[in-house]
Design an enzyme around this catalytic site. Structure first.
Site, PDB file in Angstrom:
ATOM      1  N   GLU A 157       0.753  -1.268  -0.069  1.00  0.00           N
ATOM      2  CA  GLU A 157      -0.029  -0.129   0.088  1.00  0.00           C
ATOM      3  C   GLU A 157       0.835   1.304  -0.099  1.00  0.00           C
ATOM      4  O   GLU A 157       2.063   1.400   0.831  1.00  0.00           O
ATOM      5  CB  GLU A 157      -0.968   0.052   1.242  1.00  0.00           C
ATOM      6  CG  GLU A 157      -1.787   1.361   1.318  1.00  0.00           C
ATOM      7  CD  GLU A 157      -2.442   1.520   2.655  1.00  0.00           C
ATOM      8  OE1 GLU A 157      -3.531   2.037   2.642  1.00  0.00           O
ATOM      9  OE2 GLU A 157      -2.057   0.405   3.578  1.00  0.00           O
TER      10      GLU A 157
ATOM     11  N   LYS B   3      -8.784   3.855  -2.767  1.00  0.00           N
ATOM     12  CA  LYS B   3      -9.386   3.639  -1.077  1.00  0.00           C
ATOM     13  C   LYS B   3     -10.733   4.114  -1.212  1.00  0.00           C
ATOM     14  O   LYS B   3     -10.814   5.331  -1.214  1.00  0.00           O
ATOM     15  CB  LYS B   3      -8.454   3.888  -0.354  1.00  0.00           C
ATOM     16  CG  LYS B   3      -8.853   3.222   1.029  1.00  0.00           C
ATOM     17  CD  LYS B   3      -7.898   3.590   2.265  1.00  0.00           C
ATOM     18  CE  LYS B   3      -6.693   2.911   2.467  1.00  0.00           C
ATOM     19  NZ  LYS B   3      -5.974   2.994   3.584  1.00  0.00           N
TER      20      LYS B   3
ATOM     21  N   CYS C 122      -5.920  -2.236   2.668  1.00  0.00           N
ATOM     22  CA  CYS C 122      -5.761  -2.102   4.069  1.00  0.00           C
ATOM     23  C   CYS C 122      -7.309  -2.207   4.610  1.00  0.00           C
ATOM     24  O   CYS C 122      -7.860  -3.075   4.568  1.00  0.00           O
ATOM     25  CB  CYS C 122      -5.363  -0.756   4.401  1.00  0.00           C
ATOM     26  SG  CYS C 122      -4.391  -0.950   6.256  1.00  0.00           S
TER      27      CYS C 122
END
Length: 313
Positions: free
Chosen positions: A45, A135, A169
């Protein structure tokens, strides 16, 4: 006969706040993994230019500092444009090597102003960008530095190495987001992260077992003292107190069994040969978007339309 898919999860630290040097490192890591046979390669990430662990950018409720704004500009300058030189360099390597890759970046969109996005960029073996997933919900203080993506990139991609897709995540703690991928038949689920805790391994094992898919989890290994001097100067009293990350990358089978890792406390590469027949076999007794879905009781609607703030007609 079964086809084995060689994959690699690459746990490494970026060259912090240095886009060009980290891009070069990413290319080298992809070349090395491909040289060992990998056809699908995952990097962490926000790998380019960095996950800014421990930095506050001078922000507290009700005020922002001058140095914090300058540090933000520094981070912006190091961010990645898609398409741009970074994606061209990585795409060229993927084309020469004939591999798929997914790389975490901090994406900037100059025409749209000053917002940055935590994104996962997918590359095909032709060197083209397959997709960019932003995200959906930055976590905690990430909400101060990253914007939110939309449902347009909540997709699974059919490729020669299987149906691949993923979340970044703590998006992986969003059950509806996971279900959106399961319903598209994801076989190899990518989960780059910045979470080095033991509980993250348990999360990835749960996702593999729930989705009956392979899960490739990739984290950074970040040693102490990695931030450049100008970043530390601007951080001042907010010098990163938690800048280190011990890693924890892992590869998990569709029945939730760890087949590689977890890898802690060093840079390194996890490799595995994935048999996609294992995905089919695992779903005989549990198919979360099939015979276990109960659509007569539960319904999920996913808005996959892009959501630009302004539309010009």
């Amino acid at each position: 006969m079964s086809q084995l898919i060689p994959v690699a999860v690459v746990q490494a630290a970026p060259v912090y706040f240095n886009r060009e040097a980290t891009t070069a490192k990413a290319v080298d890591l992809i070349r090395a993994a491909a040289g060992r046979g990998a056809r699908l390669i995952l990097l962490p990430e926000a790998f380019i230019p960095a996950y800014p662990r421990g930095l506050s950018f001078g922000m507290v409720v009700g005020s922002r500092s001058r140095d914090g704004r300058e540090l933000w500009r520094r981070y912006w300058d190091a961010a990645v444009e898609v398409p741009g030189p970074t994606t061209q360099a990585i795409g060229k390597a993927c084309r020469e090597l004939g591999v798929h890759a997914a790389v975490g970046v901090v994406e900037r969109v100059p025409a749209a102003g000053g917002t940055l996005y935590c994104a996962l960029v997918y590359f095909g073996p032709d060197g083209e960008v397959l997709a960019v997933h932003r995200k959906l919900k930055p976590t905690g203080s990430e909400r101060l530095i990253w914007g939110e993506g939309d449902g347009s990139s909540l997709r699974v991609f059919p490729t020669p190495v299987g149906r691949i897709g993923g979340l970044i995540c703590w998006e992986n703690y969003m059950p509806a987001a996971r279900m959106a991928l399961y319903a598209q038949g994801v076989q190899i689920y990518l989960a780059p992260t910045a979470d080095p805790r033991d509980t993250w391994t348990a999360t990835l094992r749960h996702i593999a077992c729930e989705g009956r898919c392979f899960v490739m989890g990739c984290n950074q290994y970040s040693p102490a003292g990695a931030y450049p001097a100008d970043v530390l100067h601007l951080a001042g009293a907010d010098e990163p107190r938690h800048g280190e990350c011990r890693g924890g990358s892992v590869i998990v089978s569709p029945l939730g069994e760890i087949i590689a890792g977890p890898l802690f406390d060093r840079e390194g590469e996890l490799r595995a040969d994935l048999d996609l027949d294992d995905v089919t076999q695992a779903r005989v007794d549990f198919d979360v978007s099939g015979h276990y879905a109960r659509p007569d009781v539960f319904q999920l609607t996913v808005n996959t339309a892009p959501k630009p703030p302004v539309r010009f007609q």
